[in-house]
Design a protein around this motif. Structure first.
Motif, PDB file in Angstrom:
ATOM      1  N   GLY A 306       3.159  -3.913  -1.539  1.00 27.84           N
ATOM      2  CA  GLY A 306       2.008  -3.016  -1.553  1.00 27.84           C
ATOM      3  C   GLY A 306       2.221  -1.794  -0.692  1.00 27.84           C
ATOM      4  N   PHE A 307       2.697  -2.018   0.523  1.00 29.75           N
ATOM      5  CA  PHE A 307       2.925  -0.891   1.414  1.00 29.75           C
ATOM      6  C   PHE A 307       4.179  -0.098   1.048  1.00 29.75           C
ATOM      7  N   LEU A 308       5.087  -0.698   0.283  1.00 26.83           N
ATOM      8  CA  LEU A 308       6.237   0.065  -0.203  1.00 26.83           C
ATOM      9  C   LEU A 308       5.763   1.217  -1.086  1.00 26.83           C
ATOM     10  N   PHE A 309       4.831   0.934  -1.992  1.00 26.31           N
ATOM     11  CA  PHE A 309       4.333   1.982  -2.889  1.00 26.31           C
ATOM     12  C   PHE A 309       3.465   2.994  -2.136  1.00 26.31           C
ATOM     13  N   PRO A 484       2.231  10.969  -5.806  1.00 31.13           N
ATOM     14  CA  PRO A 484       1.659  10.089  -4.777  1.00 31.13           C
ATOM     15  C   PRO A 484       0.428   9.319  -5.247  1.00 31.13           C
ATOM     16  N   ILE A 485      -0.416   9.937  -6.056  1.00 24.70           N
ATOM     17  CA  ILE A 485      -1.627   9.254  -6.532  1.00 24.70           C
ATOM     18  C   ILE A 485      -1.269   8.022  -7.360  1.00 24.70           C
ATOM     19  N   VAL A 486      -0.310   8.160  -8.260  1.00 26.41           N
ATOM     20  CA  VAL A 486       0.118   7.027  -9.080  1.00 26.41           C
ATOM     21  C   VAL A 486       0.662   5.906  -8.202  1.00 26.41           C
ATOM     22  N   LEU A 487       1.457   6.262  -7.196  1.00 24.41           N
ATOM     23  CA  LEU A 487       2.038   5.256  -6.304  1.00 24.41           C
ATOM     24  C   LEU A 487       0.966   4.552  -5.483  1.00 24.41           C
ATOM     25  N   ILE A 488      -0.032   5.290  -5.013  1.00 25.61           N
ATOM     26  CA  ILE A 488      -1.125   4.688  -4.256  1.00 25.61           C
ATOM     27  C   ILE A 488      -1.881   3.676  -5.115  1.00 25.61           C
ATOM     28  N   ILE A 489      -2.159   4.039  -6.358  1.00 29.42           N
ATOM     29  CA  ILE A 489      -2.887   3.126  -7.250  1.00 29.42           C
ATOM     30  C   ILE A 489      -2.085   1.848  -7.490  1.00 29.42           C
ATOM     31  N   LEU A 490      -0.772   1.977  -7.696  1.00 28.56           N
ATOM     32  CA  LEU A 490       0.067   0.793  -7.880  1.00 28.56           C
ATOM     33  C   LEU A 490       0.044  -0.094  -6.634  1.00 28.56           C
ATOM     34  N   GLY A 491       0.124   0.533  -5.450  1.00 26.45           N
ATOM     35  CA  GLY A 491       0.080  -0.232  -4.213  1.00 26.45           C
ATOM     36  C   GLY A 491      -1.226  -0.985  -4.039  1.00 26.45           C
ATOM     37  N   LEU A 492      -2.341  -0.349  -4.362  1.00 29.08           N
ATOM     38  CA  LEU A 492      -3.649  -0.992  -4.216  1.00 29.08           C
ATOM     39  C   LEU A 492      -3.812  -2.147  -5.210  1.00 29.08           C
ATOM     40  N   ILE A 493      -3.213  -2.028  -6.384  1.00 34.69           N
ATOM     41  CA  ILE A 493      -3.251  -3.141  -7.344  1.00 34.69           C
ATOM     42  C   ILE A 493      -2.516  -4.354  -6.782  1.00 34.69           C
ATOM     43  N   ILE A 494      -1.375  -4.119  -6.150  1.00 30.21           N
ATOM     44  CA  ILE A 494      -0.618  -5.224  -5.548  1.00 30.21           C
ATOM     45  C   ILE A 494      -1.405  -5.854  -4.397  1.00 30.21           C
ATOM     46  N   PHE A 495      -2.109  -5.038  -3.621  1.00 33.02           N
ATOM     47  CA  PHE A 495      -2.902  -5.573  -2.514  1.00 33.02           C
ATOM     48  C   PHE A 495      -4.001  -6.510  -3.003  1.00 33.02           C
ATOM     49  N   LYS A 496      -4.401  -6.356  -4.241  1.00 32.59           N
ATOM     50  CA  LYS A 496      -5.413  -7.254  -4.798  1.00 32.59           C
ATOM     51  C   LYS A 496      -4.916  -8.692  -4.786  1.00 32.59           C
TER      52      LYS A 496
END
Length: 529
Positions: A306-309, A484-496
């Motif tokens: 999550g934090f990688l993205f 960056p926006i796309v990467l943030i969204i991917l990271g937040l999905i993983i945090f779920k």
């Protein structure tokens, strides 16, 4: 001075010899001693140790790319090689150093402190040489590559033990979280300091640009120019070029002094406490066994991914924002102040995020804090070039930067605690956990810098140009907003999928406390018998 386990053992032995104590008194004293409550002074001294990494990292992250392109005057392709290989090498050294640290023996100063102290002078020397422009041209690429990789290695020998120190300053989650908040505040202050030192010193010696045929077509005040001379009001003399090169070295010298002072403060001001559950660990395991254990722990893998993205997103923004402000927005003389506004805003909001995660939980803080920056990323590329609006957006973005600073380091100890519960017979891997997290963070940084510099090369970047082709401006917009926006969204999905919530944290805290109580009770009974 920092103390190792030996002095604490002798102290307890002397107390038992000089004055007989009841068994309950011994247990109470032992539990009180191991509780690890930290004074404000302890937390500040510990926090100061995080400043060198952020000061140098911020200076390199914001300014190294533009330094290699416009001051050292390297081809963008070679600059991308230096940035990517240097970060990739840095990423590889993290797990290696983490493994070596985990195998290190306890000394009278602790396990982590010798690494911190001994690596400092060599790291400072190599950092200074990164910002020196050699007189030769043939080996210039090798020069920067060698000293960049050398500095990253030596800084890893400082930062991995320092990061792992979080688990050895106290056994209490609350104390560690509080110390982490102090550390993040100082680290963001370190970023402010790095931005201020590098930006203000270098900005004060800003050399005028060299107009190109593109600029002449746009009406820039210029005439015919030579490789080193622009014959106009924007005349660039050799003296001005030398002044700019010296300004980078002056900034590097100042940062080096701060680095040394911070290292001494953490060495003499922090006590490294051995964890009894770590000390009773079985024989050391191999590097790959430790790697399988750490990466096979589900919560850690999800946290790191999550934090990688999200780290990649913020590093794309960091690495390209100076160029974006200079060329796309046209704020050549203001970009260092815009960067400073971001970091000051981040510094002031660290206490807010510490309160927020305590009140609403760490996962909620991740979703709210990191996603906060998205609308401002969109706004910055849609508006016309406006300095006031840019400052407003920068201050708002700094709020999200603060969350990105604080939350990973606040959540990592929770994962390590969970690992200790799931693997009670496999302890002492704190350095591996921290080193692999730093590995993925630095890998993200290397990828972001390499991709962005290569992208600018393909778009037709003009070294020290007064303006850039439309393709370059479009590329910079893509690198600071949509990507960056796309990467943030991917990271937040993983945090779920991250399983450690507040209920799990409290449950783990109680289990660990029982484990420590049982360990100390057995040690106390053995000593009394």
């Amino acid at each position: 001075m920092a103390k190792g386990e030996g002095s604490e053992q002798y102290s307890n032995t002397n107390l038992l010899q000089n004055k007989p104590l009841k068994e309950d008194d011994v247990k109470l004293a032992t539990k009180s001693d191991r509780g690890g409550r930290l004074t404000v002074c302890n937390k500040i001294c510990y926090a100061i140790g995080g400043a060198p990494y952020q000061i140098t990292g911020c200076a390199l992250g914001f300014f190294l790319q533009i330094y290699l392109l416009d001051v050292a005057q390297l081809d963008p392709f070679y600059a991308s090689i230096i940035l990517f290989v240097g970060r990739a090498w840095d990423a590889v050294t993290d797990p290696t150093v983490g493994f070596l640290v985990s195998r290190s023996c306890w000394t009278r100063f602790g396990r982590m402190m010798p690494w911190i102290l001994l690596s400092t002078p060599f790291a400072v020397a190599s950092y200074f040489l990164i910002w020196y422009v050699p007189s030769f041209d043939q080996g210039k690429v090798i020069w920067y590559l060698v000293f960049y990789c050398l500095f990253q290695t030596l800084q890893t020998c400082f930062h991995v033990p320092y990061s792992s120190l979080t688990m050895f300053i106290s056994s209490e989650q609350k104390e560690r979280d509080s110390a982490t908040a102090y550390r993040m505040t100082v680290e963001v202050l370190g970023s402010v300091l790095g931005t201020a030192i590098q930006g203000q010193i270098v900005g004060g010696a800003n050399v005028p640009c060299i107009p190109s045929a593109l600029d002449l077509g746009r009406g820039v005040n210029a005439t015919v120019f030579l490789p080193e001379v622009n014959v106009t009001k924007e005349y660039v003399s050799l003296d001005e070029l030398v002044l700019q090169k010296k300004s980078y070295m002056v900034a590097a010298g100042v940062i080096g002094i701060v680095y040394i002072v911070c290292a001494f403060i953490v060495f003499f001001g922090v006590r490294e406490r051995p964890d009894p559950t770590t000390l009773r660990a079985k024989k050391p395991i191999s590097f790959f066994q430790g790697l399988r254990l750490v990466m096979g722990h589900g919560p850690y893998a999800k946290l790191v991914m999550g934090f990688l993205f999200t780290s990649l997103a913020f590093m794309l923004l960091e690495g390209n924002f100076a160029l974006f402000c200079t060329y796309t927005l046209g704020f050549r003389n203001d970009f260092q102040n815009i960067l400073l506004a971001i970091m000051i805003s981040a510094t002031l909001t660290i206490p807010f995020w510490q309160w927020f995660l305590t009140k609403f939980g760490k996962k909620t803080a991740v979703y709210f804090g990191i996603s906060w920056v998205i609308p401002f990323m969109i706004l910055i590329v849609l508006i016309e070039s406006n300095l006031i609006v840019t400052y407003v957006v920068s201050v708002a973005a700094g709020i999200s930067v603060a969350a990105a600073f604080l939350l990973p380091w606040s959540m990592l100890p929770d994962v390590i605690d969970d690992f200790k519960i799931c693997n009670p017979q496999s302890q002492g891997h704190e350095a591996i956990f921290y080193s692999f997290y730093v590995f993925f963070t630095k890998f993200a940084s290397g990828v972001s810098l390499g991709i962005s510099t290569l992208s600018l090369d393909f778009a037709g970047y003009l070294t020290r140009g007064c303006s850039q082709p439309d393709a370059v401006n479009l590329t910079l917009k893509m690198l600071v907003s949509p990507a960056p926006i796309v990467l943030i969204i991917l990271g937040l999905i993983i945090f779920k999928l991250y399983p450690i919530n507040e209920e799990t944290r409290q449950k783990n805290k109680k289990i660990l406390q029982d484990m420590r109580d049982n360990e100390h009770d057995s040690e106390t009974n053995s000593s009394i018998v």
